[in-house]
Scaffold this active site. Structure first.
Site, PDB file in Angstrom:
ATOM      1  N   LYS A 110       0.846  -1.218   0.000  1.00  0.00           N
ATOM      2  CA  LYS A 110       0.000   0.000   0.000  1.00  0.00           C
ATOM      3  C   LYS A 110       0.873   1.257   0.000  1.00  0.00           C
ATOM      4  O   LYS A 110       0.666   2.171  -0.789  1.00  0.00           O
ATOM      5  CB  LYS A 110      -0.930   0.044   1.227  1.00  0.00           C
ATOM      6  CG  LYS A 110      -1.864  -1.137   1.374  1.00  0.00           C
ATOM      7  CD  LYS A 110      -2.777  -0.991   2.568  1.00  0.00           C
ATOM      8  CE  LYS A 110      -2.056  -0.972   3.905  1.00  0.00           C
ATOM      9  NZ  LYS A 110      -1.342  -2.216   4.232  1.00  0.00           N
TER      10      LYS A 110
ATOM     11  N   ARG B 172      -9.877   1.754   8.252  1.00  0.00           N
ATOM     12  CA  ARG B 172      -9.486   0.388   8.598  1.00  0.00           C
ATOM     13  C   ARG B 172     -10.626  -0.385   9.245  1.00  0.00           C
ATOM     14  O   ARG B 172     -10.455  -1.554   9.580  1.00  0.00           O
ATOM     15  CB  ARG B 172      -8.324   0.456   9.574  1.00  0.00           C
ATOM     16  CG  ARG B 172      -6.997   0.069   8.968  1.00  0.00           C
ATOM     17  CD  ARG B 172      -5.943   0.308  10.008  1.00  0.00           C
ATOM     18  NE  ARG B 172      -4.832  -0.569   9.864  1.00  0.00           N
ATOM     19  CZ  ARG B 172      -3.708  -0.225   9.262  1.00  0.00           C
ATOM     20  NH1 ARG B 172      -3.570   0.966   8.722  1.00  0.00           N
ATOM     21  NH2 ARG B 172      -2.720  -1.074   9.202  1.00  0.00           N
TER      22      ARG B 172
ATOM     23  N   ARG C 260      11.445  -5.543   4.823  1.00  0.00           N
ATOM     24  CA  ARG C 260      11.256  -4.095   4.619  1.00  0.00           C
ATOM     25  C   ARG C 260      12.263  -3.275   5.433  1.00  0.00           C
ATOM     26  O   ARG C 260      12.529  -3.544   6.588  1.00  0.00           O
ATOM     27  CB  ARG C 260       9.852  -3.682   5.024  1.00  0.00           C
ATOM     28  CG  ARG C 260       9.689  -2.152   5.029  1.00  0.00           C
ATOM     29  CD  ARG C 260       8.281  -1.700   5.208  1.00  0.00           C
ATOM     30  NE  ARG C 260       7.583  -2.417   6.238  1.00  0.00           N
ATOM     31  CZ  ARG C 260       6.261  -2.512   6.303  1.00  0.00           C
ATOM     32  NH1 ARG C 260       5.529  -1.928   5.378  1.00  0.00           N
ATOM     33  NH2 ARG C 260       5.676  -3.172   7.275  1.00  0.00           N
TER      34      ARG C 260
ATOM     35  N   ARG D  84      10.992  -1.381  11.100  1.00  0.00           N
ATOM     36  CA  ARG D  84       9.931  -0.968  12.029  1.00  0.00           C
ATOM     37  C   ARG D  84       9.822  -1.926  13.210  1.00  0.00           C
ATOM     38  O   ARG D  84       9.921  -3.136  13.008  1.00  0.00           O
ATOM     39  CB  ARG D  84       8.591  -0.912  11.283  1.00  0.00           C
ATOM     40  CG  ARG D  84       8.337   0.429  10.647  1.00  0.00           C
ATOM     41  CD  ARG D  84       7.185   0.436   9.708  1.00  0.00           C
ATOM     42  NE  ARG D  84       5.976  -0.268  10.143  1.00  0.00           N
ATOM     43  CZ  ARG D  84       4.864  -0.352   9.423  1.00  0.00           C
ATOM     44  NH1 ARG D  84       4.810   0.258   8.253  1.00  0.00           N
ATOM     45  NH2 ARG D  84       3.826  -1.001   9.857  1.00  0.00           N
TER      46      ARG D  84
ATOM     47  N   ARG E 100      -0.889  -8.405  13.659  1.00  0.00           N
ATOM     48  CA  ARG E 100      -1.391  -7.383  12.719  1.00  0.00           C
ATOM     49  C   ARG E 100      -2.258  -8.029  11.634  1.00  0.00           C
ATOM     50  O   ARG E 100      -3.283  -7.483  11.231  1.00  0.00           O
ATOM     51  CB  ARG E 100      -0.216  -6.631  12.077  1.00  0.00           C
ATOM     52  CG  ARG E 100       0.436  -5.649  13.046  1.00  0.00           C
ATOM     53  CD  ARG E 100       1.783  -5.170  12.568  1.00  0.00           C
ATOM     54  NE  ARG E 100       1.771  -4.589  11.249  1.00  0.00           N
ATOM     55  CZ  ARG E 100       2.853  -4.476  10.472  1.00  0.00           C
ATOM     56  NH1 ARG E 100       4.029  -4.914  10.892  1.00  0.00           N
ATOM     57  NH2 ARG E 100       2.763  -3.915   9.296  1.00  0.00           N
TER      58      ARG E 100
HETATM   59  P1  AP5 Z   1       4.788  -1.562   1.863  1.00  0.00           P
HETATM   60  O1  AP5 Z   1       4.463  -0.701   0.697  1.00  0.00           O
HETATM   61  O2  AP5 Z   1       5.545  -0.958   3.004  1.00  0.00           O
HETATM   62  O3  AP5 Z   1       3.461  -2.319   2.391  1.00  0.00           O
HETATM   63  P2  AP5 Z   1       2.205  -1.783   3.180  1.00  0.00           P
HETATM   64  O4  AP5 Z   1       1.011  -2.455   2.594  1.00  0.00           O
HETATM   65  O5  AP5 Z   1       2.194  -0.298   3.240  1.00  0.00           O
HETATM   66  O6  AP5 Z   1       2.497  -2.433   4.595  1.00  0.00           O
HETATM   67  P3  AP5 Z   1       2.409  -1.848   6.074  1.00  0.00           P
HETATM   68  O7  AP5 Z   1       3.036  -2.912   6.927  1.00  0.00           O
HETATM   69  O8  AP5 Z   1       2.966  -0.469   6.178  1.00  0.00           O
HETATM   70  O9  AP5 Z   1       0.890  -1.820   6.290  1.00  0.00           O
HETATM   71  P4  AP5 Z   1       0.165  -1.737   7.626  1.00  0.00           P
HETATM   72  O10 AP5 Z   1      -1.208  -1.484   7.186  1.00  0.00           O
HETATM   73  O11 AP5 Z   1       0.363  -2.902   8.516  1.00  0.00           O
HETATM   74  O12 AP5 Z   1       0.920  -0.551   8.411  1.00  0.00           O
HETATM   75  P5  AP5 Z   1       0.511   0.933   8.787  1.00  0.00           P
HETATM   76  O13 AP5 Z   1       1.746   1.717   8.829  1.00  0.00           O
HETATM   77  O14 AP5 Z   1      -0.626   1.411   7.977  1.00  0.00           O
HETATM   78  O15 AP5 Z   1       5.586  -2.832   1.294  1.00  0.00           O
HETATM   79  C1  AP5 Z   1       6.039  -3.862   2.157  1.00  0.00           C
HETATM   80  C2  AP5 Z   1       7.383  -4.400   1.625  1.00  0.00           C
HETATM   81  O16 AP5 Z   1       7.162  -5.058   0.385  1.00  0.00           O
HETATM   82  C3  AP5 Z   1       8.431  -3.307   1.349  1.00  0.00           C
HETATM   83  O17 AP5 Z   1       9.699  -3.815   1.705  1.00  0.00           O
HETATM   84  C4  AP5 Z   1       8.361  -3.084  -0.164  1.00  0.00           C
HETATM   85  O18 AP5 Z   1       9.597  -2.670  -0.698  1.00  0.00           O
HETATM   86  C5  AP5 Z   1       7.952  -4.470  -0.654  1.00  0.00           C
HETATM   87  N1  AP5 Z   1       7.091  -4.424  -1.835  1.00  0.00           N
HETATM   88  C6  AP5 Z   1       6.032  -3.595  -2.060  1.00  0.00           C
HETATM   89  N2  AP5 Z   1       5.452  -3.892  -3.237  1.00  0.00           N
HETATM   90  C7  AP5 Z   1       6.166  -4.936  -3.755  1.00  0.00           C
HETATM   91  C8  AP5 Z   1       6.048  -5.706  -4.975  1.00  0.00           C
HETATM   92  N3  AP5 Z   1       5.064  -5.459  -5.872  1.00  0.00           N
HETATM   93  N4  AP5 Z   1       6.944  -6.697  -5.190  1.00  0.00           N
HETATM   94  C9  AP5 Z   1       7.930  -6.961  -4.268  1.00  0.00           C
HETATM   95  N5  AP5 Z   1       8.095  -6.273  -3.116  1.00  0.00           N
HETATM   96  C10 AP5 Z   1       7.210  -5.275  -2.879  1.00  0.00           C
HETATM   97  O19 AP5 Z   1      -0.063   0.736  10.279  1.00  0.00           O
HETATM   98  C11 AP5 Z   1       0.797   0.426  11.359  1.00  0.00           C
HETATM   99  C12 AP5 Z   1      -0.012   0.441  12.655  1.00  0.00           C
HETATM  100  O20 AP5 Z   1      -0.551   1.767  12.881  1.00  0.00           O
HETATM  101  C13 AP5 Z   1      -1.243  -0.472  12.691  1.00  0.00           C
HETATM  102  O21 AP5 Z   1      -0.892  -1.795  13.058  1.00  0.00           O
HETATM  103  C14 AP5 Z   1      -2.121   0.237  13.731  1.00  0.00           C
HETATM  104  O22 AP5 Z   1      -1.684  -0.032  15.032  1.00  0.00           O
HETATM  105  C15 AP5 Z   1      -1.858   1.721  13.465  1.00  0.00           C
HETATM  106  N6  AP5 Z   1      -2.830   2.305  12.501  1.00  0.00           N
HETATM  107  C16 AP5 Z   1      -2.545   2.805  11.268  1.00  0.00           C
HETATM  108  N7  AP5 Z   1      -3.661   3.258  10.682  1.00  0.00           N
HETATM  109  C17 AP5 Z   1      -4.678   3.046  11.548  1.00  0.00           C
HETATM  110  C18 AP5 Z   1      -6.080   3.272  11.491  1.00  0.00           C
HETATM  111  N8  AP5 Z   1      -6.659   3.812  10.415  1.00  0.00           N
HETATM  112  N9  AP5 Z   1      -6.830   2.920  12.573  1.00  0.00           N
HETATM  113  C19 AP5 Z   1      -6.270   2.365  13.657  1.00  0.00           C
HETATM  114  N10 AP5 Z   1      -4.947   2.117  13.766  1.00  0.00           N
HETATM  115  C20 AP5 Z   1      -4.157   2.447  12.726  1.00  0.00           C
END
Ligand code: AP5
Length: 228
Positions: free
Chosen positions: A25, A100, A139, A172, A183
């Site tokens: 994402k 979410r 990552r 992270r 998660r």
């Molecule tokens: P990446 O692009 O970083 O993936 P992502 O989907 O963004 O993964 P996240 O782990 O950041 O998502 P998340 O939803 O768990 O975390 P968030 O920060 O939102 O890619 C991942 C890896 O794959 C990278 O190394 C990249 O290089 C590689 N990659 C990407 N595309 C690729 C491809 N096509 N081929 C090969 N490799 C590829 O949330 C973190 C925490 O914050 C949550 O757990 C929660 O506690 C809190 N939080 C955030 N938002 C909310 C909300 N709205 N409500 C409540 N709590 C929230």
């Protein structure tokens, strides 16, 4: 000029990226936002910034994020509402990791109406669970600009350093394997039902997120262009 290089219009829409942790994402949302010169709003990044700065919001969110759980709406919704009020959001923006839950989606729907936006476009990143662990544990993120790498599939040119600004790359704290499982469980229970919610409203496109970064990016761009 190739289709992907041609200048982009104003977005004038809200695009939501929905998908499990590690689906890509952040990687794709940043790129789409860059293409349209629109703000990229990642609630995860916003929360991590609060944690890094030691704000009271960050202090409340940190242990919850560390357990792989969702941060309560009382924190997240205010943070999002404040961000959307800024003038740079007036021509559309890209959400990464928000909404979410169905409750967050309903709240957002009302807020977007109040701001005069059309219904959002939803990019649903579909990928098998088996691929996610490799993506997440590999990552590394730039401490300076937030650029995302992967030690297995998208390594930086110089180990441990960002290609763009030379910033140090870090892992992270919630990317440890035992937290990733929590998660993913939170995603399945609280966030996955959102796909059906937006599909019913007719604004969602399934995108095969297992393909290469460029292929996934092209499918997303095609969807957004068709919808604009
Ligand atoms: P990446 O692009 O970083 O993936 P992502 O989907 O963004 O993964 P996240 O782990 O950041 O998502 P998340 O939803 O768990 O975390 P968030 O920060 O939102 O890619 C991942 C890896 O794959 C990278 O190394 C990249 O290089 C590689 N990659 C990407 N595309 C690729 C491809 N096509 N081929 C090969 N490799 C590829 O949330 C973190 C925490 O914050 C949550 O757990 C929660 O506690 C809190 N939080 C955030 N938002 C909310 C909300 N709205 N409500 C409540 N709590 C929230």
């Amino acid at each position: 000029m190739t289709p992907d290089n041609r200048p982009h219009d104003k977005l004038d829409r809200v695009v939501i990226f929905l998908g499990p942790p590690g689906a890509g994402k952040g990687t794709q949302a940043k790129e789409l936002a860059r293409k349209f010169s629109a703000p990229h709003l990642s609630t995860g990044d916003m929360l991590r910034e609060h944690v890094a700065q030691g704000t009271s919001l960050g202090q409340r969110a940190q242990p919850i994020m560390g357990r792989g759980e969702l941060v309560p709406d009382s924190i997240v919704l205010r943070m999002v509402a404040e961000r959307i009020e800024r003038p740079d959001c007036s021509h559309g923006f890209v959400f990464d990791g928000f909404p979410r839950t169905v409750a967050q989606a309903q709240w957002l729907g009302e807020l977007l109406k109040q701001h005069g936006f059309k219904p959002p476009l939803v990019v649903h990143m579909v990928i098998e669970r088996a691929m996610l662990l490799r993506r997440i544990t590999g990552r590394r993120t730039c401490k300076v600009g937030g650029e995302i790498y992967n030690v297995y599939d998208r390594p930086p040119k110089c180990e441990g350093r960002c290609d763009h600004d030379g910033g140090e790359l870090e892992q992270r704290p919630d990317d440890r394997e035992e937290i990733v499982a929590l998660r993913l469980a939170a995603y399945e229970k609280q966030t996955a039902p959102l796909a059906a919610y937006y599909r019913r409203l007719g604004m969602l496109r399934d995108i095969d997120a297992s393909k290469s970064v460029d292929e996934v990016g092209k499918s997303i761009l095609d969807f957004v262009r068709e919808a604009l």
